[in-house]
Design a protein around this motif. Structure first.
Motif, short mmCIF file in Angstrom:
data_model
loop_
_atom_site.label_atom_id
_atom_site.label_comp_id
_atom_site.label_asym_id
_atom_site.label_seq_id
_atom_site.Cartn_x
_atom_site.Cartn_y
_atom_site.Cartn_z
N THR A 63 12.50 -41.32 0.55
CA THR A 63 13.86 -40.90 0.23
C THR A 63 14.01 -39.41 0.52
O THR A 63 13.27 -38.58 -0.02
CB THR A 63 14.17 -41.18 -1.25
N VAL A 64 14.97 -39.09 1.37
CA VAL A 64 15.22 -37.70 1.75
C VAL A 64 16.16 -37.06 0.73
O VAL A 64 15.87 -36.00 0.18
CB VAL A 64 15.82 -37.62 3.17
N ASP A 65 17.29 -37.67 0.49
CA ASP A 65 18.25 -37.22 -0.52
C ASP A 65 19.05 -38.44 -0.97
O ASP A 65 18.68 -39.56 -0.68
CB ASP A 65 19.15 -36.08 0.02
N GLU A 66 20.16 -38.23 -1.67
CA GLU A 66 20.92 -39.36 -2.22
C GLU A 66 21.59 -40.22 -1.15
O GLU A 66 22.02 -41.33 -1.43
CB GLU A 66 21.97 -38.86 -3.22
N GLN A 67 21.70 -39.71 0.06
CA GLN A 67 22.38 -40.48 1.11
C GLN A 67 21.55 -40.71 2.36
O GLN A 67 22.06 -41.18 3.36
CB GLN A 67 23.69 -39.77 1.47
N HIS A 68 20.26 -40.41 2.29
CA HIS A 68 19.39 -40.61 3.45
C HIS A 68 18.02 -41.11 3.00
O HIS A 68 17.49 -40.64 1.99
CB HIS A 68 19.20 -39.31 4.24
N VAL A 119 21.48 -43.86 6.75
CA VAL A 119 22.50 -43.27 5.89
C VAL A 119 22.87 -44.34 4.87
O VAL A 119 23.12 -45.49 5.22
CB VAL A 119 23.75 -42.85 6.70
N THR A 120 22.90 -43.97 3.57
CA THR A 120 23.20 -44.92 2.51
C THR A 120 24.48 -44.50 1.79
O THR A 120 24.84 -43.34 1.76
CB THR A 120 22.04 -44.99 1.50
N TYR A 121 25.16 -45.47 1.19
CA TYR A 121 26.38 -45.17 0.44
C TYR A 121 26.11 -45.04 -1.06
O TYR A 121 26.99 -44.65 -1.82
CB TYR A 121 27.48 -46.20 0.73
N GLY A 127 13.14 -48.58 1.32
CA GLY A 127 13.62 -48.96 2.64
C GLY A 127 12.60 -49.87 3.28
O GLY A 127 11.40 -49.73 3.04
N SER A 128 13.05 -50.82 4.07
CA SER A 128 12.12 -51.76 4.67
C SER A 128 12.67 -52.32 5.98
O SER A 128 13.85 -52.19 6.28
CB SER A 128 11.81 -52.92 3.72
N LEU A 129 11.78 -52.93 6.69
CA LEU A 129 12.12 -53.61 7.93
C LEU A 129 12.53 -55.03 7.57
O LEU A 129 11.78 -55.76 6.92
CB LEU A 129 10.90 -53.61 8.85
N ASP A 130 13.73 -55.44 7.97
CA ASP A 130 14.20 -56.79 7.66
C ASP A 130 13.60 -57.79 8.62
O ASP A 130 12.95 -58.74 8.22
CB ASP A 130 15.73 -56.82 7.70
N LYS A 131 13.83 -57.60 9.92
CA LYS A 131 13.26 -58.49 10.94
C LYS A 131 13.39 -57.86 12.32
O LYS A 131 14.15 -56.92 12.51
CB LYS A 131 13.96 -59.85 10.94
N CYS A 132 12.63 -58.38 13.27
CA CYS A 132 12.69 -57.95 14.67
C CYS A 132 12.84 -59.17 15.56
O CYS A 132 12.41 -60.27 15.19
CB CYS A 132 11.42 -57.18 15.06
N TRP A 133 13.42 -58.96 16.73
CA TRP A 133 13.60 -60.03 17.70
C TRP A 133 13.59 -59.44 19.10
O TRP A 133 13.81 -58.26 19.29
CB TRP A 133 14.87 -60.81 17.44
N LEU A 134 13.34 -60.30 20.09
CA LEU A 134 13.35 -59.86 21.48
C LEU A 134 14.80 -59.74 21.94
O LEU A 134 15.62 -60.61 21.69
CB LEU A 134 12.60 -60.86 22.36
#
Length: 135
Positions: A63-68, A119-121, A127-134
Motif C-alpha cells: 500500500t502506497v497511500d489511501e488511493q494507490h 488507483v483505488t477509490y 492487492g492480488s492477481l485475479d487471472k491471466c490469459w493469452l
C-alpha cells in the motif's frame, strides 16, 4: 403354433435376430460415449495448447497511500506470446476497490516479473492477481 410364428414372438418377446441387433447397437453406443468422454478429457486438460504452458502467481502487494497500491506478480508464458492479466485491490471487507488489466507484449522471455500501480477509490489493504490469459 410353430415356434417361429409372429404371434408367439409378439406375445413372448423378441426373436434371436432382433436381440443380436439390439446388443450391437448398445455396444456401439457405449464405444461412442467412451470416445466422447476421452476426447473431452484430453481437450479439457489443454494438451498441446499454449494455454497449458501459461502460469501466473501473485507475489506481493504494498500500500502506497489511501488511493494507490502496488501489486507484483510473475507470469510464465511461451516466448513471443502476448498475455493479459487482471489485477485487483481489495479493502478490509474483501470488496474490490481497484481493478485494471495489464497487457504484456510478446517477448523472447518466458518468465516476467511485473509490478502494477492501481488507483483505488477506497483505502486498499491487499492487492492480488485475479487471472491471466493469452491475448
Amino acid at each position: 403354433m410353430p415356434a417361429g410364428s409372429p404371434t408367439l414372438a409378439g406375445r413372448y418377446g423378441e426373436t434371436a435376430k432382433r436381440r443380436g441387433t439390439t446388443r450391437w447397437l448398445l455396444i456401439g453406443l457405449g464405444v461412442f460415449i467412451a470416445f466422447v468422454m476421452i476426447a473431452w478429457a484430453v481437450w479439457g486438460s489443454g494438451l498441446g495448447s499454449k494455454t497449458a504452458a501459461l502460469q501466473y502467481t501473485s507475489t506481493a502487494s504494498d500500500t502506497v497511500d489511501e488511493q494507490h497500491i502496488l501489486v507484483s506478480f510473475t507470469v510464465d508464458a511461451p516466448a513471443h506470446t502476448a498475455v493479459s492479466c487482471a489485477v485487483e485491490a481489495q479493502n478490509l471487507g474483501f470488496t474490490v476497490v481497484g481493478y485494471d488489466v495489464v497487457h504484456l507484449k510478446p517477448t523472447m522471455k518466458t518468465h516476467q516479473v511485473v509490478t502494477k500501480s492501481l488507483v483505488t477509490y477506497e483505502p486498499a489493504v491487499s492487492g492480488s492477481l485475479d487471472k491471466c490469459w493469452l491475448s
